[in-house]
Design a protein around this motif. Structure first.
Motif, short mmCIF file in Angstrom:
data_model
loop_
_atom_site.label_atom_id
_atom_site.label_comp_id
_atom_site.label_asym_id
_atom_site.label_seq_id
_atom_site.Cartn_x
_atom_site.Cartn_y
_atom_site.Cartn_z
N PHE A 65 0.84 -1.21 0.00
CA PHE A 65 0.00 0.00 0.00
C PHE A 65 0.87 1.25 0.00
CE2 PHE A 65 -2.23 3.42 2.20
CZ PHE A 65 -3.44 3.46 1.51
N PHE A 66 1.94 1.23 0.79
CA PHE A 66 2.81 2.38 0.87
C PHE A 66 3.69 2.53 -0.38
CE2 PHE A 66 1.44 3.40 5.00
CZ PHE A 66 1.97 4.66 5.31
N CYS A 67 3.90 1.47 -1.14
CA CYS A 67 4.55 1.63 -2.44
C CYS A 67 3.70 2.53 -3.33
CB CYS A 67 4.75 0.27 -3.11
SG CYS A 67 6.08 -0.73 -2.40
N ASN A 68 2.38 2.34 -3.26
CA ASN A 68 1.45 3.22 -3.98
C ASN A 68 1.54 4.64 -3.42
OD1 ASN A 68 -2.11 2.92 -4.83
ND2 ASN A 68 -0.71 4.60 -5.15
N PHE A 69 1.43 4.77 -2.12
CA PHE A 69 1.45 6.10 -1.48
C PHE A 69 2.76 6.83 -1.74
CE2 PHE A 69 3.03 8.34 2.33
CZ PHE A 69 2.16 9.42 2.33
N SER A 70 3.89 6.17 -1.53
CA SER A 70 5.18 6.85 -1.65
C SER A 70 5.52 7.21 -3.08
CB SER A 70 6.30 5.99 -1.05
OG SER A 70 6.47 4.79 -1.79
N SER A 71 4.97 6.48 -4.05
CA SER A 71 5.20 6.83 -5.45
C SER A 71 4.73 8.26 -5.75
CB SER A 71 4.46 5.85 -6.38
OG SER A 71 5.00 4.55 -6.27
N TYR A 115 9.51 3.06 0.36
CA TYR A 115 9.98 4.34 -0.15
C TYR A 115 11.12 4.17 -1.16
CZ TYR A 115 7.25 6.88 3.36
OH TYR A 115 6.22 7.38 4.10
N ALA A 116 11.77 3.01 -1.15
CA ALA A 116 12.80 2.75 -2.17
C ALA A 116 12.15 2.25 -3.44
CB ALA A 116 13.80 1.73 -1.65
N LEU A 117 11.23 1.31 -3.31
CA LEU A 117 10.61 0.71 -4.48
C LEU A 117 9.69 1.68 -5.21
CD1 LEU A 117 10.23 -1.80 -6.20
CD2 LEU A 117 8.41 -2.52 -4.64
N GLY A 118 8.78 2.32 -4.47
CA GLY A 118 7.79 3.18 -5.11
C GLY A 118 8.39 4.33 -5.90
N PRO A 119 9.06 5.30 -5.25
CA PRO A 119 9.60 6.44 -5.99
C PRO A 119 10.77 6.10 -6.91
CG PRO A 119 9.39 6.93 -3.64
CD PRO A 119 9.21 5.46 -3.81
N THR A 120 11.61 5.15 -6.51
CA THR A 120 12.80 4.86 -7.32
C THR A 120 12.41 4.24 -8.66
OG1 THR A 120 14.13 4.54 -5.33
CG2 THR A 120 14.99 3.63 -7.38
N LEU A 121 11.62 3.18 -8.63
CA LEU A 121 11.15 2.60 -9.88
C LEU A 121 10.20 3.55 -10.60
CD1 LEU A 121 10.57 -1.19 -9.05
CD2 LEU A 121 12.53 -0.09 -10.14
N GLY A 122 9.44 4.30 -9.81
CA GLY A 122 8.52 5.26 -10.41
C GLY A 122 9.24 6.31 -11.23
N GLU A 123 10.38 6.79 -10.73
CA GLU A 123 11.17 7.76 -11.46
C GLU A 123 11.66 7.17 -12.79
OE1 GLU A 123 14.09 11.25 -9.86
OE2 GLU A 123 14.69 9.20 -9.38
N ALA A 124 12.04 5.90 -12.76
CA ALA A 124 12.49 5.23 -13.98
C ALA A 124 11.34 5.06 -14.97
CB ALA A 124 13.10 3.88 -13.64
N VAL A 125 10.15 4.73 -14.45
CA VAL A 125 8.98 4.59 -15.31
C VAL A 125 8.64 5.91 -15.99
CG1 VAL A 125 6.49 4.13 -15.34
CG2 VAL A 125 8.01 2.64 -14.03
N ILE A 126 8.70 7.01 -15.22
CA ILE A 126 8.40 8.33 -15.79
C ILE A 126 9.38 8.67 -16.91
CG2 ILE A 126 8.38 10.82 -15.30
CD1 ILE A 126 7.31 10.08 -12.48
#
Length: 386
Positions: A23-29, A148-159
């Motif tokens: 859930f926090f992977c969603n939130f932190s993204s 907080y590592a998985l959500g934003p970090t991979l999210g930045e790569a996806v963007i």
């Protein structure tokens, strides 16, 4: 590992903890949402208002969710909150401009967050004994922070690779995983509240028993929000990637909470929380001077160590003081203060950043948390009172 748990307690604690992680992977993204707002033409104040609107419904929902989970159980409201978060996160796919939809979806995310996290945190505390409470909540919190590592970090790569619309799909899918895990869990045997109106939430939150720890939590959350809500936009002005901060933050806080989360069970809550607040205030002020990767790593480490000790210590302190039928209200009050700090105060910090720049904002935020350190150090009574 937490000692003294039965197989059923261990199973349910594990399911809830891992579900909360996803859930926090969603939130932190959505700490990357300021980049989308900037892309649409928004300024620092706009970022502050949109990011801060999350706290309106997050805070407003807490009296209801606290009443409901104390009366009817935790699991069904985790399922509700996770569903709302999934749908709201996916909704950003349809946003093409700085429209009211940004506020609508952020408001819905706030409601989903309040229902899921308050229910999950209370459920986790149900499955651990008081003598191991800070340790249990530390492990629960460690998995939260690992997101907080998985959500934003991979999210930045996806963007960077695919754009924002695939990013919003990516982020929302984490809540689906959380919903699946929660569906296999069950509620603990807890004392159901007989409060017919839900007003017990306000009586609990505003009682003298909780005054200092809850106010302290609000203040430290303001500092926490000043860093995370503006971090991606601030680091872009310095030519730095947010990746560095979140990797250090995730690894450090997770290790601190797993191996050090139970220290306050042994030494006492105040002896751990007070110095942690001092170093936390210094780390926020130091953010103003970050202009290289090395400084970012150092500040992130100080920020992470101090904050890593604060969540399990203060949350355990609040739950320690709760009566058996008001744990949901106590956890709701704790989360309400955190929501006010990270989201409502973001409106003000956004205006400060627009006027004084990010540097001035971080210096003021550091001073703000230092005042919280003074409040807690001189006004919080020693353990044992109620």
């Amino acid at each position: 590992m937490i000692s003294g748990l039965s197989k059923a307690e261990f199973k349910n604690f594990s399911l809830i903890t891992i579900a909360n992680f996803f859930f926090f992977c969603n939130f932190s993204s959505f700490f990357l949402l300021p980049l989308f707002i900037k892309r649409l033409g928004g300024d620092e104040a706009t970022i502050g208002f949109i990011m801060g609107s999350f706290g309106v419904t997050s805070l407003g929902s807490l009296p209801f969710v606290s009443f409901l989970i104390d009366r009817y159980g935790r699991r069904k409201f985790m399922l509700f909150g996770g569903s709302v978060m999934f749908l709201a996160s996916l909704g950003y796919v349809f946003v093409n401009s700085l429209s009211p939809l940004l506020f609508l979806f952020r408001l819905l995310q706030g409601m989903g967050f309040a229902f899921f996290f308050t229910s999950a945190g209370t459920a986790a505390s149900d499955f651990v004994p008081q003598s191991r409470r800070a340790q249990g909540l530390g492990i629960f919190g460690a998995f939260t922070i690992a997101s907080y590592a998985l959500g934003p970090t991979l999210g930045e790569a996806v963007i960077e690779a695919l754009g924002f619309r695939p990013f919003f799909v990516y982020a929302s899918l984490f809540s689906l995983i959380a919903l699946l895990l929660v569906s296999f869990s069950s509620d603990a045997d807890f004392k159901h509240s007989k409060d017919p109106s839900g007003l017990g939430f306000f009586r609990t939150v505003f009682s003298k028993r909780y005054a200092v720890p809850l106010l302290t939590n609000l203040i430290l959350a303001g500092g926490f929000g000043s860093v995370l809500n503006f971090l991606s936009a601030f680091l872009k002005t310095r030519g730095l990637d947010v990746f560095y901060f979140f990797i250090v933050y995730t690894v450090t806080v997770s290790l601190v909470r797993v191996f050090g989360g139970g220290i306050s069970d042994l030494l006492g809550r105040k002896k751990i929380a007070s110095p942690s607040l001092l170093f936390f205030s210094l780390s926020i002020a130091a953010m103003a001077f970050v202009d290289s990767v090395y400084k970012l790593l150092a500040v992130s480490f100080l920020f992470s160590v101090s904050y890593g000790m604060l969540y399990p210590t203060l949350s355990a302190l609040v739950i320690d003081r709760a009566k058996p039928d008001e744990r949901g209200k106590a956890m709701g009050g704790f989360n309400a203060c955190f929501s006010m700090g990270t989201n409502i105060l973001t409106f003000g910090f956004g205006l400060i950043a627009k006027t004084l720049g990010f540097e001035g904002m971080y210096l003021i935020a550091g001073l703000f948390v230092f005042l919280g350190f003074l409040l807690f150090t001189f006004c919080e009574r020693e353990e044992g009172g109620s």
